[in-house]
Design an enzyme around this catalytic site. Structure first.
Site, PDB file in Angstrom:
ATOM      1  CD  GLU A 116      47.961  42.281  39.557  1.00 51.03           C
ATOM      2  OE1 GLU A 116      47.918  42.803  38.435  1.00 51.03           O
ATOM      3  OE2 GLU A 116      46.973  42.185  40.314  1.00 51.03           O
ATOM      4  CD  GLU A 176      37.869  47.580  44.665  1.00 49.70           C
ATOM      5  OE1 GLU A 176      37.246  47.652  43.576  1.00 49.70           O
ATOM      6  OE2 GLU A 176      38.933  46.974  44.762  1.00 49.70           O
ATOM      7  CD  GLU A 210      38.026  45.536  36.198  1.00 53.84           C
ATOM      8  OE1 GLU A 210      37.906  46.702  36.618  1.00 53.84           O
ATOM      9  OE2 GLU A 210      39.035  44.839  36.413  1.00 53.84           O
ATOM     10  CG  ASP A 258      38.623  38.459  37.739  1.00 53.24           C
ATOM     11  OD1 ASP A 258      39.506  37.628  37.922  1.00 53.24           O
ATOM     12  OD2 ASP A 258      38.733  39.656  38.072  1.00 53.24           O
TER      13      ASP A 258
HETATM   14  C1  DMJ Z   1      43.317  44.648  35.800  1.00 51.00           C
HETATM   15  O1  DMJ Z   1      44.641  44.630  36.186  1.00 51.00           O
HETATM   16  C2  DMJ Z   1      42.962  43.419  35.041  1.00 51.00           C
HETATM   17  O2  DMJ Z   1      41.843  43.687  34.287  1.00 51.00           O
HETATM   18  C3  DMJ Z   1      42.728  42.228  35.922  1.00 51.00           C
HETATM   19  O3  DMJ Z   1      42.291  41.088  35.231  1.00 51.00           O
HETATM   20  C4  DMJ Z   1      41.758  42.503  37.029  1.00 51.00           C
HETATM   21  N1  DMJ Z   1      41.445  43.870  37.136  1.00 51.00           N
HETATM   22  C5  DMJ Z   1      42.476  44.833  37.039  1.00 51.00           C
HETATM   23  C6  DMJ Z   1      41.905  46.216  37.081  1.00 51.00           C
HETATM   24  O4  DMJ Z   1      40.815  46.332  37.871  1.00 51.00           O
END
Ligand code: DMJ
EC number: 3.2.1.113
Length: 919
Positions: free
Chosen positions: A147, A388, A406, A294
């Site tokens: 993060e 979610e 997203e 992802d």
């Molecule tokens: C974001 O912080 C980024 O896109 C991350 O890769 C995954 N998703 C969150 C928001 O949903």
């Protein structure tokens, strides 16, 4: 490096650039060329309408950012319900989610480049000055490496990228001297100790001040990390290396990616969700494109685009083939096992996978992108937001929605690729839903439960970093943006990195040890960018024709399991035993069970699915005994239905899911605990009584307020600081006797939500609420003539004027007589009642274990006729047919039963972990 870059079959090259840059630029160019292609289908949107929507996005951003700056800054995030900053350590811990908060003004840093995209140059200049003046990166806080990289390092680099762009233009940021870059470098060095593992995969967390593994660091003992956590560093780290010339960052990120690539499951070419950072063993062997994996895939393709290194494209393509072979079951994307990729690992999907259609656009594979996006849009239309997690038959599996961006991201990329105005209409729905359901006086609040419309006191920084950027860009024409967006690539947090980095300071890529130079064959470059001339040959209705069959996919869902049964039925095989049909008293069923896992791979698959279904069935049954959450919606001035509090249900009294909502003004009961006849019946008569938890049974409280003439009751928890954000859903049970005499609705609020009402009473005296199973449409609430005259919903100056800051300041005392008033005492706990509560009503409360994952409160979506009939036929058939070949040769006969059972156990554990895991 392939000659002429990777975009074969695309439009015109850009000769001034080096080949790898050309790849990126051309890919971007390919995306924009489509806008003129669309001529039919959804009605085109006028320039005025687009501008109106763009302005609406600007106003919404101001509302979110303005409230953050006014009420939360320098805290990391805004808590929009209580209208204050979220400071780690000062709020109850939310677990892993809090690892994004490093006391470094997260939301401000994450918002930097959004300000420039939204043309707020002056605000950007101010924000950069604030970051340089106020932000400290040396806090004794343990943060998530992932993060911190995507939000803070990415935010600083995005800010730096646009600061130098503005400076070069000669008007703004003339004073800027790479200060953000210096901060980024400082942060980069702080993250490096995390990579001190034999594998080169980073530890998941690090202490900003003390690093890792020292006693004072309080971190460094973890053994596992998620694939996305280790594989989502290359864009930021390479950019940092190339901006500064310090190659070490790019080297470390490459090494982590190399390791993940080496560890892919070699027969399926898939990766698992979590990996041991010391041994490289897969800890969770399920594989999808959503939570946990992802952005690993995203960064392989984008690393190729940004850095022009063909090995990244080759890796991406290898994984992509595997994804399309095993995970993609259009329009669904379903997790599978890396070792048994034909076997689904889940019957539900998570919201994070909504980015995938956008990535498919970048890859140039538009058809499945359109299909999945359309399926997701149907889910959104049903629930207003993407929950979610949702099942393959589109029921809510996990009802939260933290305003994730997203889906907006994929909508933007699909619009760029197709030019189809349909996607502008999709964006309009997103904007409307955000304003209607998530907007509160002090920002935008995450949805606690999309089914009830209740809120969570949370506005994540990615909402500002990503959501507003993608929505604004969706409606912006080239001239609406002060720079050329096509010169940049979006990181996973939507931060902008300039494509010219590909030609700068490339020494780290040369030092790359494991990836060899390979000349890729042409197939690697098929569709590396979407060329709409090829995608939509003379057929502007192409996208619409792909979407059309999916229009009713959610409403008329046919659960996937049934489809597989159908396939097996048609092929003449005996239908497998389904968990829902299993009867322990049926000898045939027991016989089938015994054989499962010891014979052919098909039967073994059936066995595994059976076990999976059993687990899900039993957890479903557990969930079904629990009542779903309810909503308390504050409808009086200045809330007007915008604040929706998550409330616990009661197992007695009026069932709000079957009756119309109850609306009324609130009044505190006296005594406040409601444990004896009320002394203030005149105050409570015709109102919704507030009662404190404790000292007697909930049913007794209900009877006392009912006798005083109350039309409903709200029990407020006396455990100070308790909150629905952190505690499991709370149900009020009866008293073990007949409670049919209780006719009024009763709801339970944790202390934090309760104090929002108590504070409102202090401030406004008259507070009206709605008790319901689901938040009511504000338009319907405002039909009340009294309210109509008071408010124009979402007027221009809506955002700042009605902020709940008033709630937290200047309290006006309400005279509640001689007894202790809740408004006076709402911030004080009642120590005496804590023990009493434990002795009485605590015993009658059943906390749900599925707080953030409450069950859907209705039967599974009904099947359409075809599915139901087929299902019945199959059931009949399975009851009458003999096992056609009891001695069937099972493919795995040489695998001992013990090992198969061990395999099962492993899978079962994985399923159970998945159930528990936070996304
Ligand atoms: C974001 O912080 C980024 O896109 C991350 O890769 C995954 N998703 C969150 C928001 O949903």
């Amino acid at each position: 490096m392939s000659e002429a870059g990777g975009c074969r079959g695309c439009g015109s090259p850009v000769p001034q650039r080096a080949p790898w840059s050309l790849v990126a630029t051309t890919a971007a160019l390919c995306l924009v060329t489509a806008t003129s292609v669309w001529t039919a289908g959804a009605a085109p949107m006028s320039r005025e309408e687009k501008q109106k929507l763009g302005n609406q996005v600007l106003e919404m951003f101001d509302h979110a950012y303005g409230n953050y700056m006014e009420h939360a800054y320098p805290a990391d995030e805004l808590m929009p319900l209580t209208c204050r900053g979220r400071v780690r350590g000062q709020e109850p811990s939310r677990g892993d989610v809090d690892d994004a908060l490093g006391k470094f003004s997260l939301t401000l840093i994450d918002s930097l480049d959004t300000l420039v995209v939204l043309n707020k140059t002056k605000e950007f200049e101010d924000a950069v000055r604030k970051v340089l003046r106020d932000v400290n990166l040396d806090n004794d806080v343990v943060v998530s490496v992932f993060e911190t990289n995507i939000r803070v390092l990415g935010g600083l680099l995005g800010g730096h990228s646009l600061a130098i762009m503005l400076k070069e233009k000669g008007e703004h940021m003339q004073w800027y001297n790479d200060e953000l870059l210096q901060m980024a470098k400082q942060l980069g060095y702080k993250l490096l100790p995390a990579f001190n593992t034999t594998s080169g995969l980073p530890y998941p967390r690090i202490n900003l001040k003390f690093g890792i593994r020292k006693p004072e660091a309080r971190t460094g003992t973890e053994t596992d990390t998620c694939t996305a956590c280790a594989g989502t560093l290359i864009l930021e780290f390479a950019a940092l290396s190339r901006f500064t010339g310090a190659t070490i960052f790019e080297e470390y990120a490459r090494k982590a990616l190399d390791f993940l690539w080496e560890k892919r499951q070699r027969s399926s070419n898939l990766v698992g969700v979590t990996i041991n950072i010391h041994t490289g063993d897969w800890v969770r062997k399920d594989s999808g494109v959503g939570a946990g994996i992802d952005s690993y895939y995203e960064y392989l393709l984008k690393a190729y685009v940004l850095l022009g290194d063909d090995s990244f494209l080759e890796r991406f393509n290898t994984h992509y083939d595997a994804i399309m072979r095993y995970i993609s079951q259009p329009p669904l994307l379903l997790d599978v096992h890396i070792h048994k990729p034909m076997l689904n690992a889940r019957t539900w999907m998570d919201a994070l996978l909504a980015f995938f259609p956008g990535l498919q656009v970048l890859k140039g594979d538009i058809r499945p992108a359109i299909e999945t996006h359309e399926m997701l849009y149907q889910v959104i239309k049903k629930h207003n937001f993407l929950p979610e997690a949702f099942t393959t038959d589109f029921r809510v599996h996990w009802a939260q929605h933290p305003l994730r961006p997203e889906f907006a991201e994929s909508t933007y990329f699909l619009y760029k690729a197709t030019g189809d105005p349909y996607y502008l209409e999709v964006g309009k729905t997103l904007i409307e839903n955000l304003n209607k359901y998530a907007r509160v006086p002090c920002g935008f609040a995450a949805m606690k439960d999309v089914r009830t419309g209740s809120h969570e006191d949370r506005m994540d920084s990615f909402f500002l970093a990503e959501m507003f950027k993608y929505l604004y860009l969706l409606y912006a024409d080239k001239e609406d943006i002060i720079f050329d967006i096509e010169d940049y690539i979006f990181t996973t947090e939507a931060h902008l990195l300039p494509l010219w980095l590909s030609t700068t300071n490339q020494s780290a890529s040369k030092k790359n040890t494991t990836s060899e130079y390979i000349e890729l064959d042409d197939s690697n470059f098929d569709w590396t960018c979407p060329n709409t001339q090829i995608l939509f040959p003379n057929d502007p209705l192409y996208a619409q024709s792909i979407r059309e069959p999916l229009k009713n996919v959610v409403d008329k869902s046919c659960p996937r399991g049934i489809i597989r049964v159908e396939e097996s039925f048609r092929s003449g095989a005996k239908p497998p035993l389904r968990a829902r049909d299993f009867m322990a008293t049926n000898p045939e069923h027991l016989e089938i069970l015994k054989k499962m896992g010891a014979a052919s791979s098909i039967d073994a698959e059936d066995g595994l699915r059976f076990m999976q279904e059993m687990i899900e069935l039993s957890s479903q049954q557990q969930k079904e005994q629990q009542l779903p959450p309810r909503a308390v919606q504050i409808v009086s001035h200045p809330f007007f239905g915008r604040v929706v509090l998550t409330a616990g249900p009661a197992q007695f009294g009026l069932d709000l899911s079957k009756h119309k909502e109850t609306r009324g003004f609130v009044a505190s009961s006296k005594p406040y605990n409601g444990c004896s006849e009320l002394t203030n019946p005149e105050a409570v008569m015709g109102k919704i009584a507030l009662i404190q938890r404790g000292q007697c049974m909930f049913a007794e409280k209900a009877r006392n307020i009912q006798n005083a003439g109350a039309i409903g009751g709200i029990v407020i928890d006396d455990n100070e600081g308790s909150s629905s954000d952190t505690a499991p859903l709370f149900q009020m049970a009866g008293d073990g006797k007949d409670t049919d005499d209780i006719k009024i609705p009763m709801l339970f609020l944790f202390s934090k939500e309760g104090s929002i009402i108590l504070d409102a009473i202090r401030e406004y005296e008259e507070v009206e609420v709605l008790l319901s199973d689901k938040a009511k449409d504000r338009a319907a609430i405002l039909k009340d003539p009294e309210m109509e005259s008071e408010e124009q919903p979402f007027s221009e100056n809506d955002s700042q004027n009605q902020s709940t800051d008033q709630l937290t300041s200047g309290s006006q005392e309400v005279d509640l007589g001689d007894q202790e008033s809740p408004e006076e005492s709402s911030l004080n706990s009642h120590p005496e009642s804590l023990s009493a509560a434990a002795a009485d009503d605590a015993a009658s409360v059943s906390p749900s274990e599925q707080n953030s994952n409450p069950p859907e409160n209705h039967e599974p979506a009904s099947l359409d006729g075809e599915c139901t009939d087929l299902d019945n036929q199959l059931q009949e058939q399975s009851e009458t047919e003999e096992d056609s070949n009891p001695n069937v040769s099972w493919g795995k006969k040489d695998q001992p039963i013990d090992s198969i059972l061990a395999d099962w156990n492993e899978d079962i554990e994985a399923f159970e972990m998945m159930e528990k895991d936070e996304l």
